[in-house]
Design an enzyme around this catalytic site. Structure first.
Site, PDB file in Angstrom:
ATOM      1  CB  ALA A  39      -0.811   0.060   1.276  1.00 23.47           C
ATOM      2  CE1 TYR A  88      -2.201  -8.994   0.136  1.00 20.91           C
ATOM      3  CE2 TYR A  88      -4.625  -9.419   0.231  1.00 20.91           C
ATOM      4  CZ  TYR A  88      -3.305  -8.670  -0.232  1.00 20.91           C
ATOM      5  OH  TYR A  88      -3.712  -7.553  -1.070  1.00 20.91           O
ATOM      6  CG  HIS A 109      -9.912  -2.757   6.960  1.00 18.00           C
ATOM      7  ND1 HIS A 109      -9.863  -1.546   7.582  1.00 18.00           N
ATOM      8  CD2 HIS A 109      -8.749  -2.630   6.326  1.00 18.00           C
ATOM      9  CE1 HIS A 109      -9.068  -0.858   7.125  1.00 18.00           C
ATOM     10  NE2 HIS A 109      -8.370  -1.404   6.210  1.00 18.00           N
ATOM     11  CE  LYS A 127      -7.503   6.478   8.914  1.00 15.19           C
ATOM     12  NZ  LYS A 127      -7.129   6.284   7.639  1.00 15.19           N
TER      13      LYS A 127
END
Length: 398
Positions: A39, A88, A109, A127
Site C-alpha cells: 500500500a 497474503y 479489513h 482505520k
C-alpha cells in the site's frame, strides 16, 4: 528563525532521510512485522517509523502481484515477499512474523484481520476498523480470546499535539464544553476516479476515509459518545450514488457538567474540495475547534501535526496564546523526538503493548467499536446506509 530551521529538520527526518537505529536485543529479537498489501500508505505509516525503533523490523510484505511485492520489498529493504493468489495467507503462515500491519481496503479489513489473529499475529489495523460496528466488535472479541493485541490506527491520538489540546480542555481553564467541531478536507484530484476509496464494495466513502478522523476527534475531545445524530447530509459520487465524496453531520453529546445543556458537535469531511476560482487547488482543511463557556481552543492540523501545527487558546478574559507540542513533557513521557510523526508515536505504543509494557496512550476496543457504530448512524441519517458487511466467516474451532 529557529522555528523555520526546526521545520526543515522535521521534514528531512520524515521524508528525505528517516533516521535509523541499531536493533536492540535486550528483549530478544526485534518484533517482526509483515505488511498485507504493498500500500502507498505503508512507508510513512510503518516502514520509516520502524527504522528508528530499536525493537521493530519490517520483515515481509505480501501483494496479489508477486512482481509488485518483490519490487516493493527491494525498494524498502524488506527481506521477504509473498505474492499471487495465496500471498497474503502465506505471509500469515510465516512463523517468523510476530505482527501484521493491515492497510488493505476497508472492505477487506475484517477478513484479513480475522485470518491474521487466527494465525496468532498481533495486528495494527488501518482505520476505519471495519465496514460495520459488528465487524469491529467481532475482531476485538476474537483478539481478546486469542490474547493478541489489535489496534485501530488512529495515529493522531498518540501525538502530543492533540493530547495537549485535550489537556487544556479537561483542565477546566476555559470552563465547560459547549460545542465541538472537526473538519478534514482534501483538494480536488487527491482522490482520483477509480480510487478504492470510491468503491462501494470495498467500503469506500468520504465518511469512511477522512470522516472517521473527524468523528473520532470530536468524540475524543468531548470525552464521550454522541446521544443522537440531529442531521446528516452527503454529496453523492456521480458514478455511484451509494458513495459519498463529502459528508457533514450535526450531533449531540451529553452535557459536560451536571445539569448542563447537551454539547453540540459537527463534523465535515470532503475528499474533493473544489478549486478556488476554478483552477487554483485548495490546501487541505484539517482543523478542530472546541467552544467552552469561557473561551475556545482551536487545533490546526491535528492529523499530521509533526509537519506543522498550532493550538490557539482564546479565553474570553485574558490574553490569547498559541502553543505547539511536538514532544511530551518529561512528567508525561520520556519517549519522543520533535521529528517523530504520529505514526512513530503510534508504533511506540503498539510495541509497548505487545511487549507487555504500558503504552503512553491507547485506542481501546470500545472506542473503535463506538466510532464505527456512529459512522453507521450518520450514514443512516444521510440516507446512504452502512457499507456492505463482509461475507467471510472463520472456520469452526478457530
Amino acid at each position: 528563525m529557529a522555528s523555520v530551521l526546526d521545520f526543515f529538520k522535521r521534514i528531512h527526518a520524515l521524508f528525505i532521510d528517516p533516521p535509523t537505529v541499531i536493533k536492540a536485543t535486550d528483549n530478544g529479537s526485534p518484533l517482526k512485522i509483515g505488511i498485507l498489501g504493498a500500500a502507498n500508505i505503508a512507508p510513512n505509516a510503518l516502514i520509516y517509523p520502524a527504522r528508528s525503533h530499536p525493537e521493530v523490523e519490517v520483515f515481509a510484505v505480501a501483494a496479489r502481484d508477486v512482481g509488485k511485492a518483490e519490487k516493493f520489498a527491494q525498494k524498502y529493504g524488506i527481506k521477504k515477499w509473498y505474492g499471487g493468489q495465496d500471498g497474503y495467507q502465506e505471509l500469515l503462515n510465516d512463523s517468523a512474523i510476530d505482527a501484521v500491519y493491515n492497510p488493505l481496503p476497508n472492505g477487506l479489513h475484517y477478513e484479513w484481520t480475522m485470518k491474521a489473529l487466527a494465525a496468532g499475529k498481533h495486528v495494527l489495523l488501518e482505520k476505519p476498523s471495519g465496514d460495520t460496528a459488528e465487524e469491529s466488535r467481532l475482531m476485538f472479541e476474537f483478539a481478546d480470546r486469542k490474547g493478541l493485541v489489535l489496534l485501530e490506527a488512529f495515529h493522531y491520538r498518540f501525538h502530543p499535539a492533540i493530547q495537549r489540546a485535550k489537556e487544556i480542555i479537561d483542565s477546566g481553564e476555559l470552563g465547560s464544553i459547549k460545542e465541538v467541531h472537526a473538519s478534514l478536507g482534501l483538494p480536488k484530484g487527491f482522490v482520483p476516479d477509480g480510487d478504492i476509496r470510491l468503491n462501494y464494495s470495498l467500503g469506500g466513502g468520504a465518511l469512511m476515509d477522512v470522516g472517521c478522523y473527524t468523528l473520532n476527534c470530536v468524540r475524543y475531545l468531548a470525552s464521550g459518545n454522541p446521544t443522537s445524530v440531529t442531521s446528516a447530509t452527503a454529496l453523492r459520487y456521480p458514478k455511484d450514488p451509494r458513495i459519498d465524496t463529502a459528508a457533514s453531520a450535526d450531533l449531540l453529546f451529553p452535557p459536560s457538567i451536571p445539569n448542563g445543556s447537551p454539547v453540540k458537535a459537527s463534523i465535515n469531511c470532503d475528499m474533493s474540495l473544489p478549486n478556488w476560482f476554478w483552477f487554483i487547488p485548495r490546501l487541505p482543511v484539517i482543523s478542530a475547534r472546541v467552544v467552552c463557556d469561557q473561551g475556545t481552543v482551536e487545533v490546526f492540523n491535528y492529523v499530521m501535526p509533526v509537519i506543522y501545527h498550532y493550538i490557539t487558546v482564546t479565553p474570553h478574559a485574558g490574553k490569547k496564546r498559541t502553543e505547539k507540542a511536538y514532544v511530551f513533557t518529561l512528567s508525561e513521557s520520556t519517549k519522543g523526538k520533535p521529528w517523530w510523526s504520529t505514526y512513530r508515536y503510534q508504533l511506540e505504543a503498539f510495541v509497548d503493548k505487545v511487549r507487555g509494557r504500558t503504552p503512553q496512550t491507547w485506542v481501546s476496543s470500545e472506542d473503535s467499536i463506538a466510532n464505527m457504530l456512529w459512522i453507521e448512524k450518520i450514514y443512516e441519517e444521510a440516507g446512504l446506509g452502512s457499507r456492505p458487511e463482509s461475507s467471510f466467516s472463520l472456520p469452526e474451532g478457530s
